[in-house]
Design a protein around this motif. Structure first.
Motif, short mmCIF file in Angstrom:
data_model
loop_
_atom_site.label_atom_id
_atom_site.label_comp_id
_atom_site.label_asym_id
_atom_site.label_seq_id
_atom_site.Cartn_x
_atom_site.Cartn_y
_atom_site.Cartn_z
N HIS A 80 -5.10 -3.33 -4.56
CA HIS A 80 -4.81 -1.95 -4.91
C HIS A 80 -6.08 -1.10 -4.95
CE1 HIS A 80 -5.97 -3.88 -8.62
NE2 HIS A 80 -6.17 -2.68 -9.16
N ARG A 120 -9.31 4.37 -0.44
CA ARG A 120 -8.93 5.16 0.76
C ARG A 120 -8.36 6.51 0.35
NH1 ARG A 120 -6.76 0.40 2.74
NH2 ARG A 120 -4.66 1.10 2.26
N LEU A 121 -7.50 6.48 -0.65
CA LEU A 121 -6.86 7.71 -1.10
C LEU A 121 -7.89 8.69 -1.68
CD1 LEU A 121 -4.12 9.13 -1.54
CD2 LEU A 121 -4.06 8.07 -3.79
N LEU A 125 1.15 6.52 -6.98
CA LEU A 125 0.00 7.37 -7.29
C LEU A 125 0.30 8.86 -7.09
CD1 LEU A 125 -2.89 5.25 -5.75
CD2 LEU A 125 -2.42 5.63 -8.19
N VAL A 156 -6.65 0.45 -1.60
CA VAL A 156 -5.70 1.55 -1.37
C VAL A 156 -6.19 2.79 -2.11
CG1 VAL A 156 -3.32 2.34 -1.72
CG2 VAL A 156 -3.77 -0.05 -1.08
N LEU A 157 -6.59 2.61 -3.35
CA LEU A 157 -7.07 3.72 -4.17
C LEU A 157 -8.35 4.33 -3.57
CD1 LEU A 157 -6.82 5.49 -6.65
CD2 LEU A 157 -7.93 3.68 -7.97
N ALA A 184 0.83 -1.21 0.00
CA ALA A 184 0.00 0.00 0.00
C ALA A 184 0.87 1.26 0.00
CB ALA A 184 -0.94 -0.02 1.20
N GLU A 185 1.91 1.27 0.80
CA GLU A 185 2.82 2.43 0.84
C GLU A 185 3.48 2.66 -0.52
OE1 GLU A 185 5.69 2.18 4.00
OE2 GLU A 185 4.13 1.73 5.48
N TYR A 206 2.45 1.63 -3.45
CA TYR A 206 1.43 2.00 -4.44
C TYR A 206 1.03 3.47 -4.27
CZ TYR A 206 -2.98 1.86 -7.08
OH TYR A 206 -4.00 2.10 -7.95
N GLU A 207 0.87 3.92 -3.04
CA GLU A 207 0.55 5.33 -2.81
C GLU A 207 1.65 6.23 -3.35
OE1 GLU A 207 -0.77 6.34 1.14
OE2 GLU A 207 -2.07 4.59 1.21
#
Length: 116
Positions: A106, A112-113, A72, A109-110, A65-66, A68-69
């Motif tokens: 993913h 949440r972002l 992004l 994660v997306l 997650a870290e 991938y963020e």
């Protein structure tokens, strides 16, 4: 703002709103007309290297997650994140993935972002 995650193989529902496929590859065995995908921004998907690293079991979901963020946050991906965030501001958005565990993918994660 309404962002939800669903498996792309599930039948479309009226409350899906804008359906955004967030996988780099088209899901196996799924006809494009049956998926009813409105947008497919491939630039929002994890890099091939990151996907391979995670699926090889070399790291935890939190580390994935870290990483991938961080991907992004790159300018091109950040533009796409902003676009999907704008869509979510106008109505429901459903992130679609072929992942068998969407809550640890993913897409989560997306989501949440987008909601932060």
């Amino acid at each position: 703002m309404s962002v939800r995650i669903r498996r792309v193989y599930e039948a479309p529902e009226p409350e899906d709103g804008v359906r955004v496929l967030v996988d780099r590859l088209w899901p196996r065995g799924l006809a494009k007309d049956a998926a009813r995908v409105d947008e497919w921004p491939k630039g929002l998907t994890p890099s091939t290297e990151l996907r391979r690293w995670y699926h090889a079991g070399e790291g935890s979901y939190e580390e994935f997650a870290e990483r991938y963020e961080a991907e992004l946050a790159a300018p091109d991906a950040a533009e796409l994140v902003d676009h999907v965030r704008e869509l979510a501001g106008e109505g429901a958005v459903t992130l679609l993935t072929a992942s068998k565990s969407p809550e640890e993918s993913h897409a989560a994660v997306l989501a949440r972002l987008l909601q932060s």
